[in-house]
Write an enzyme that holds these catalytic residues in place. Structure first.
Site, short mmCIF file in Angstrom:
data_model
loop_
_atom_site.label_atom_id
_atom_site.label_comp_id
_atom_site.label_asym_id
_atom_site.label_seq_id
_atom_site.Cartn_x
_atom_site.Cartn_y
_atom_site.Cartn_z
N GLU A 201 3.03 27.67 -57.51
CA GLU A 201 3.55 28.82 -58.28
C GLU A 201 4.43 29.74 -57.41
O GLU A 201 4.30 30.96 -57.47
CB GLU A 201 2.40 29.60 -58.91
CG GLU A 201 1.68 28.82 -59.99
CD GLU A 201 0.64 29.63 -60.75
OE1 GLU A 201 0.41 29.35 -61.93
OE2 GLU A 201 0.04 30.55 -60.15
N GLU A 277 -1.16 22.74 -65.29
CA GLU A 277 -2.38 23.49 -65.58
C GLU A 277 -2.38 23.91 -67.04
O GLU A 277 -1.62 24.80 -67.43
CB GLU A 277 -2.49 24.74 -64.69
CG GLU A 277 -2.68 24.46 -63.21
CD GLU A 277 -2.87 25.73 -62.40
OE1 GLU A 277 -3.07 26.81 -63.00
OE2 GLU A 277 -2.80 25.64 -61.16
#
Length: 636
Positions: A201, A277
């Site tokens: 991320e 995710e």
């Protein structure tokens, strides 16, 4: 002794040259492929992104993944959790790799016990699961400092997650060691690892455009040859990509998949869609609600994502537990530390039990599976042991004399810069500051995260992010001022990870005068810490005990030691240790009301329970078969 000398033996020299020439001619005619095992000859291409599809060798491949973190699950239960995941229809395991746990001190690596990454990956292979590895170096994962070692913060100029020299030098040394373990486990070397994620991320952080190319090259230079991925939420998707790595998205709503579609169209890229995710629930923070996500909503979203042609990874499939002090924190408007349980309202519970999500998802994946799914394993037994009461006691103030000599310093020293652990500072736990004062006044300073203030041994309140001043009452003569500071967890996500030093940061003031001549105790509460408290050090629990204190109880267990949950009604805040294992923190502000105790950590016969309680102890330690994660619930 005979000395071999080519200069003195021309005949031998000529013979050796002829032998080399003959060998060359023979090897040129040799079919080298015949020397490669058949199973390796079939592993040439690995996982590839071809158009809108993943291909594993020459076959279209869908990634149906689930996240389980080996470091959050007792090693003895890995097989149980992975079998349950396979029985739900998953074909791929994903896991983070926490640098801070694997390199607790510079150059000192730990891949033993619960941290045996290679054993975890090989077990996945044995059970027929592929692996996507997420080695960081930063992993987020709701773990302290996002998995980065706290000793990095000894450098006052440290810039984490950038190409700052002090950071990249540490990453390089860590990757040298980690990749030597990981590289042989890749698909093309016969292992189960089919893809590796580049950082985590980064688009949400995005402080150095050179950083992601650096991490990618660091992986490749050390022998990573499988498909590379990036992983970003909707806010960071456009900024977290790196050329040569497949972009994936993290989300909880099916509508957010359109953001990935839009990004790919705008970038004029045709690639497989992958939700790295899909958040099956959410984590909890102390003082907040317990997060839940309805199982019907999960099924609806997973079904829609698959129907849209996306591969998917369930984060989390099984969350496990933030054992010890590993939990992270968030700090945007307010500081908020994560609870000990990492149940996450995931597909399996914290203790590995089935949920409504599991049943519905298994039915769904069974309906699209080409072969029948294996039967789900039986549940591990749970039990409610009889309550036990503490029988022995040691106040913190009495315990100090059994510890190493305190560090003496003119000014406070933050936790990371304490001269302990071979110069690596203190990572976790508590730290106690003592100094002498001769007058009253207003005490103030930067205390991270929570400091209990004592005049001699009397508690007068707390300093934290919201309470930054406290009045010290009038004293006569010399008085010992003590501040017991807890590191409640370093921030694991956000822009302020460089500012996560713990303890007292800078000067501590009484009115406007900085205090000096401190005695500082490192209270890391490792196993070696408690070894100093032999049986002669403990006394019977007094009628009116002084806190903070350590309380000792004994649990008698029969031949079968089952999982259970500790319930500490009447206790306020502290940490529980079973047979030297740190189960984690408890706090009566909730939402978590019980602590998971794996039966595999219990011994037949006598088991030692030590509770460090900061403020007020209850009459007994209770046990229950069912967890209590919070009455106040909120639906994501």
């Amino acid at each position: 002794m005979t000395t071999w000398s080519l200069r003195r033996r021309p005949g031998r020299t000529l013979g050796l040259l002829l032998l080399v020439l003959l060998s060359f001619l023979v090897l040129r005619r040799l079919d080298w492929s015949a020397l490669i095992p058949l199973w390796l000859r079939q592993r040439q291409l690995g996982l590839q992104a071809k158009g809108q599809n993943f291909m594993l060798e020459d076959s279209t491949f869908w990634i149906f993944g689930g996240s389980i973190h080996y470091f959050r699950v007792p090693k003895e239960y890995w097989r149980d959790r992975l079998l349950k995941m396979k029985a739900c229809g998953m074909n791929t395991l994903t896991t983070y790799v926490p640098w801070n746990l694997h390199e607790p001190e510079r150059g000192k690596f730990d891949f033993s016990g619960n941290l045996d990454l290679e054993a975890f990956i090989l077990l996945a292979a044995e059970l027929g699961l592929w692996v996507i590895l997420r080695p960081g170096p930063y992993v987020c994962s709701e773990i302290d400092l996002g998995g980065l070692p706290s000793w990095l913060l000894q450098d006052p100029g440290m810039r984490l997650r950038t190409t700052y020299k002090g950071f990249t030098e540490a990453v390089d040394l860590y990757f040298d060691h980690l990749m030597s373990r990981v590289v042989p486990l890749q698909y093309k070397h016969g292992g189960p690892i089919i893809a590796v994620q580049v950082e985590n991320e980064y688009g949400s952080y995005n402080k150095d455009p050179a950083y992601m190319p650096y991490v990618k090259k660091a992986l490749e230079d050390r022998g990573i040859v499988e498909l590379l991925l990036t992983s970003d939420n909707k806010d960071g998707l456009s900024k977290g990509v790196v050329p040569g790595a497949l972009a994936t998205i993290n989300l909880q709503s099916q509508h957010e998949l359109q953001l990935l579609n839009t990004f790919l169209v705008n970038a004029q890229v045709v690639q497989p869609k992958m939700v790295m995710e899909y958040w099956t629930g959410w984590f909890d923070s102390w003082g907040g609600p317990h997060h839940i996500l309805d199982s019907s909503e999960v099924l609806k979203t997973v079904s829609a994502l698959v129907d849209a042609g996306s591969s998917i990874n369930l984060y989390m499939f099984h969350g496990g537990t933030n054992f010890g002090f590993m939990n992270g924190a968030m700090h945007f408007h307010d500081y908020s530390a994560d609870v000990t349980s990492y149940d996450y309202d995931a597909v399996l519970t914290e203790a590995g039990d089935y949920t409504a999500k599991y049943i519905k998802l298994r039915d769904f994946f069974s309906s699209i599976s080409a072969a029948p799914l294996p039967a789900p394993p039986d549940l591990l037994p749970k039990t409610s042991y009889e309550p036990v009461s503490p029988v022995f006691y040691l106040s913190l103030w009495d315990a100090l004399k059994y510890l190493e000599e305190p560090i003496k310093s003119e000014k406070p020293i933050n936790m990371e810069n304490l001269p302990v652990n071979n110069g690596n500072g203190q990572s976790f736990g508590y730290i106690l500051y003592e100094t002498t004062i001769t007058s009253s006044g207003t005490l103030h300073g930067l205390v991270r995260d929570r400091g209990q203030v004592f005049v001699n041994t009397v508690s007068i309140g707390f300093l934290d992010y919201k309470t930054t001043k406290i009045v010290i009452p009038l004293t006569q003569g010399f008085t010992v001022l003590r501040i017991l500071v807890e590191n409640r967890g370093r921030v694991n996500y956000g822009d302020n990870i460089d500012d996560q030093r713990k303890g007292i940061i800078g000067n501590l003031y009484l009115d406007n005068s900085p205090l000096n001549k401190f005695r500082i105790y490192s209270l890391d509460m490792k196993k070696s810490f408690f070894q100093r408290f032999d049986s002669k050090k403990w006394i019977s629990v007094p009628e009116v005990p002084t806190f903070p204190a350590f309380l000792l109880a004994a649990l008698i267990v029969g031949p079968s030691h089952s999982d259970t949950f500790l319930k500490l009604e009447g206790w306020e805040k502290g940490v529980v240790f079973i047979n030297g294992q740190n189960l984690g923190r408890y706090w009566n502000i909730g939402p978590q009301e019980t602590l998971y105790l794996p039966g595999t950590w219990l011994d037949r016969g006598l088991n030692q329970i030590i509770v460090f309680e900061e403020t007020m102890a209850g009459p007994a330690i209770q046990f229950t078969e069912t967890p209590h994660l919070g009455r106040n619930q909120v639906t994501n």
